[in-house]
Design a protein around this motif. Structure first.
Motif, PDB file in Angstrom:
ATOM      1  N   ALA A   1       0.827  -1.215   0.000  1.00 61.28           N
ATOM      2  CA  ALA A   1       0.000   0.000   0.000  1.00 61.28           C
ATOM      3  C   ALA A   1       0.859   1.262   0.000  1.00 61.28           C
ATOM      4  O   ALA A   1       0.525   2.248  -0.664  1.00 61.28           O
ATOM      5  N   LYS A   2       1.975   1.233   0.701  1.00 57.97           N
ATOM      6  CA  LYS A   2       2.861   2.403   0.757  1.00 57.97           C
ATOM      7  C   LYS A   2       3.577   2.601  -0.574  1.00 57.97           C
ATOM      8  O   LYS A   2       3.687   3.730  -1.066  1.00 57.97           O
ATOM      9  N   VAL A   3       4.060   1.516  -1.158  1.00 57.20           N
ATOM     10  CA  VAL A   3       4.759   1.620  -2.446  1.00 57.20           C
ATOM     11  C   VAL A   3       3.785   2.063  -3.532  1.00 57.20           C
ATOM     12  O   VAL A   3       4.082   2.963  -4.324  1.00 57.20           O
ATOM     13  N   PHE A   4       2.607   1.476  -3.558  1.00 55.86           N
ATOM     14  CA  PHE A   4       1.598   1.851  -4.557  1.00 55.86           C
ATOM     15  C   PHE A   4       1.218   3.328  -4.405  1.00 55.86           C
ATOM     16  O   PHE A   4       1.117   4.056  -5.399  1.00 55.86           O
ATOM     17  N   SER A   5       1.036   3.788  -3.180  1.00 55.94           N
ATOM     18  CA  SER A   5       0.587   5.170  -2.959  1.00 55.94           C
ATOM     19  C   SER A   5       1.611   6.196  -3.440  1.00 55.94           C
ATOM     20  O   SER A   5       1.248   7.339  -3.734  1.00 55.94           O
TER      21      SER A   5
ATOM     22  N   TYR B   1      -2.989   7.380 -18.106  1.00 61.58           N
ATOM     23  CA  TYR B   1      -3.244   6.147 -17.351  1.00 61.58           C
ATOM     24  C   TYR B   1      -4.417   5.406 -17.985  1.00 61.58           C
ATOM     25  O   TYR B   1      -5.445   5.993 -18.284  1.00 61.58           O
ATOM     26  N   HIS B   2      -4.233   4.102 -18.180  1.00 59.64           N
ATOM     27  CA  HIS B   2      -5.247   3.295 -18.857  1.00 59.64           C
ATOM     28  C   HIS B   2      -5.933   2.293 -17.939  1.00 59.64           C
ATOM     29  O   HIS B   2      -7.116   2.015 -18.107  1.00 59.64           O
ATOM     30  N   TYR B   3      -5.194   1.748 -16.978  1.00 62.20           N
ATOM     31  CA  TYR B   3      -5.735   0.655 -16.163  1.00 62.20           C
ATOM     32  C   TYR B   3      -5.085   0.730 -14.790  1.00 62.20           C
ATOM     33  O   TYR B   3      -3.853   0.800 -14.676  1.00 62.20           O
ATOM     34  N   ILE B   4      -5.916   0.734 -13.752  1.00 61.22           N
ATOM     35  CA  ILE B   4      -5.415   0.805 -12.379  1.00 61.22           C
ATOM     36  C   ILE B   4      -6.215  -0.166 -11.518  1.00 61.22           C
ATOM     37  O   ILE B   4      -7.447  -0.137 -11.524  1.00 61.22           O
ATOM     38  N   VAL B   5      -5.509  -1.037 -10.808  1.00 62.23           N
ATOM     39  CA  VAL B   5      -6.104  -1.888  -9.783  1.00 62.23           C
ATOM     40  C   VAL B   5      -5.353  -1.544  -8.500  1.00 62.23           C
ATOM     41  O   VAL B   5      -4.147  -1.804  -8.397  1.00 62.23           O
ATOM     42  N   GLU B   6      -6.054  -0.940  -7.559  1.00 64.14           N
ATOM     43  CA  GLU B   6      -5.401  -0.436  -6.352  1.00 64.14           C
ATOM     44  C   GLU B   6      -4.546  -1.506  -5.683  1.00 64.14           C
ATOM     45  O   GLU B   6      -4.981  -2.641  -5.475  1.00 64.14           O
ATOM     46  N   ASN B   7      -3.323  -1.112  -5.374  1.00 65.10           N
ATOM     47  CA  ASN B   7      -2.327  -1.949  -4.701  1.00 65.10           C
ATOM     48  C   ASN B   7      -1.902  -3.169  -5.500  1.00 65.10           C
ATOM     49  O   ASN B   7      -1.235  -4.053  -4.960  1.00 65.10           O
ATOM     50  N   GLU B   8      -2.244  -3.212  -6.799  1.00 65.09           N
ATOM     51  CA  GLU B   8      -1.869  -4.367  -7.618  1.00 65.09           C
ATOM     52  C   GLU B   8      -1.222  -4.010  -8.946  1.00 65.09           C
ATOM     53  O   GLU B   8      -0.173  -4.544  -9.280  1.00 65.09           O
TER      54      GLU B   8
ATOM     55  N   THR C   1       3.933  -1.116 -17.606  1.00 70.07           N
ATOM     56  CA  THR C   1       3.079  -1.790 -16.630  1.00 70.07           C
ATOM     57  C   THR C   1       3.861  -1.918 -15.322  1.00 70.07           C
ATOM     58  O   THR C   1       5.060  -2.183 -15.325  1.00 70.07           O
ATOM     59  N   LEU C   2       3.143  -1.724 -14.233  1.00 71.71           N
ATOM     60  CA  LEU C   2       3.692  -1.893 -12.895  1.00 71.71           C
ATOM     61  C   LEU C   2       2.845  -2.929 -12.181  1.00 71.71           C
ATOM     62  O   LEU C   2       1.617  -2.835 -12.181  1.00 71.71           O
ATOM     63  N   GLU C   3       3.504  -3.920 -11.591  1.00 73.86           N
ATOM     64  CA  GLU C   3       2.812  -4.952 -10.824  1.00 73.86           C
ATOM     65  C   GLU C   3       3.414  -4.984  -9.423  1.00 73.86           C
ATOM     66  O   GLU C   3       4.636  -5.053  -9.274  1.00 73.86           O
ATOM     67  N   PHE C   4       2.557  -4.922  -8.419  1.00 72.24           N
ATOM     68  CA  PHE C   4       2.960  -4.853  -7.019  1.00 72.24           C
ATOM     69  C   PHE C   4       2.589  -6.160  -6.334  1.00 72.24           C
ATOM     70  O   PHE C   4       1.435  -6.573  -6.385  1.00 72.24           O
ATOM     71  N   GLU C   5       3.562  -6.792  -5.680  1.00 76.64           N
ATOM     72  CA  GLU C   5       3.320  -8.081  -5.023  1.00 76.64           C
ATOM     73  C   GLU C   5       3.908  -8.049  -3.622  1.00 76.64           C
ATOM     74  O   GLU C   5       5.071  -7.658  -3.439  1.00 76.64           O
ATOM     75  N   ALA C   6       3.106  -8.450  -2.638  1.00 79.39           N
ATOM     76  CA  ALA C   6       3.594  -8.520  -1.261  1.00 79.39           C
ATOM     77  C   ALA C   6       4.666  -9.595  -1.149  1.00 79.39           C
ATOM     78  O   ALA C   6       4.517 -10.692  -1.681  1.00 79.39           O
ATOM     79  N   ARG C   7       5.747  -9.259  -0.457  1.00 78.87           N
ATOM     80  CA  ARG C   7       6.827 -10.192  -0.142  1.00 78.87           C
ATOM     81  C   ARG C   7       7.146 -10.023   1.326  1.00 78.87           C
ATOM     82  O   ARG C   7       7.861  -9.106   1.706  1.00 78.87           O
ATOM     83  N   GLY C   8       6.536 -10.862   2.165  1.00 78.20           N
ATOM     84  CA  GLY C   8       6.679 -10.680   3.610  1.00 78.20           C
ATOM     85  C   GLY C   8       6.091  -9.326   3.979  1.00 78.20           C
ATOM     86  O   GLY C   8       4.959  -9.014   3.626  1.00 78.20           O
ATOM     87  N   ASN C   9       6.874  -8.492   4.661  1.00 72.21           N
ATOM     88  CA  ASN C   9       6.435  -7.137   5.007  1.00 72.21           C
ATOM     89  C   ASN C   9       6.773  -6.128   3.917  1.00 72.21           C
ATOM     90  O   ASN C   9       6.477  -4.946   4.054  1.00 72.21           O
TER      91      ASN C   9
ATOM     92  N   ARG D   1      10.203  11.057   3.384  1.00 68.91           N
ATOM     93  CA  ARG D   1       9.454  12.002   2.567  1.00 68.91           C
ATOM     94  C   ARG D   1       8.142  11.396   2.081  1.00 68.91           C
ATOM     95  O   ARG D   1       7.263  12.098   1.628  1.00 68.91           O
ATOM     96  N   LEU D   2       8.027  10.073   2.154  1.00 70.98           N
ATOM     97  CA  LEU D   2       6.806   9.359   1.758  1.00 70.98           C
ATOM     98  C   LEU D   2       6.343   8.476   2.909  1.00 70.98           C
ATOM     99  O   LEU D   2       7.108   7.971   3.667  1.00 70.98           O
TER     100      LEU D   2
END
Length: 155
Positions: free
Chosen positions: A22-26, A77-84, A105-113, A154-155
Motif C-alpha cells: 500500500a505504501k509503495v503503490f501510494s 493512465y489506462h488501467y489501475i487496480v489499487e495496490n496491484e 506496466t507496474l505490478e505490485f506483489e507482497a513479499r513478507g512485510n 518524505r513518503l
C-alpha cells in the motif's frame, strides 16, 4: 528527407522494497507523492511543470531541463487496480524533438512485510537509436530515488 527508423525495445526491472504494498503503490498516486521522488529536482534535473491526475483516462505531465536540454513527458493512465497494477503510456521529447513512445506496466506483489515491484516497458525510440540501455538505467535510478524517499521519510 525521410524520418529516422523507429527502434523497438522492451525491458523488465524487478525491485524489492522494504515497505508494504500500500505504501509503495501510494507513491505513484498523487502529484504530491510523485514530486518527492519522480519529479524532484537534482543538480542536473530541473522540473518546470508537473501535474498528475491518477485515474483511468487521467494524464500526467512533466517537463523541464536536464543535461541533454529540454524534455517533456506526457502520459495517460489506462488501467489501475489499487495496490496491484498500473498500466500507462507516455510520450517523450528531448530538445523539442520526438524521442520515444512507451507502454509501461507496474505490478505490485507482497513479499513478507515488503513489496516486489515488477516494471515492464515496451518502447518505440523515434530518433533511430536504440536507447533501451539508457532507459533501463534511468528507470533503475528513479526507483532508487523512490526508495530514498521512503528511507528519508518524505513518503
Amino acid at each position: 528527407m525521410s524520418a529516422p527508423a523507429i527502434i523497438q525495445a522492451s525491458l523488465t526491472i524487478e525491485r524489492e522494497f522494504d515497505f508494504p504494498v500500500a505504501k509503495v503503490f501510494s507513491a505513484w498516486t498523487s502529484a504530491e507523492a510523485k514530486r518527492q521522488w519522480f519529479a524532484r529536482d537534482t543538480d542536473t534535473l530541473k522540473v518546470e511543470e508537473y501535474a498528475l491526475d491518477f485515474r483511468p483516462g487521467g494524464v500526467e505531465r512533466c517537463n523541464g531541463r536536464h543535461a541533454r536540454g529540454t524534455f517533456t513527458n506526457d502520459g495517460v493512465y489506462h488501467y489501475i487496480v489499487e495496490n496491484e497494477k498500473i498500466v500507462f503510456t507516455y510520450y517523450m521529447t528531448v530538445g523539442g524533438e520526438p524521442y520515444s513512445v512507451s507502454l509501461e506496466t507496474l505490478e505490485f506483489e507482497a513479499r513478507g512485510n515488503g513489496t516486489l515491484l515488477k516494471l515492464t516497458e515496451h518502447n518505440a525510440f523515434l530518433a533511430g537509436k536504440d536507447e533501451n540501455l539508457s532507459r533501463t538505467e534511468g528507470l533503475k535510478w528513479g526507483l532508487g530515488r523512490l526508495n530514498d524517499a521512503f528511507i528519508e521519510g518524505r513518503l
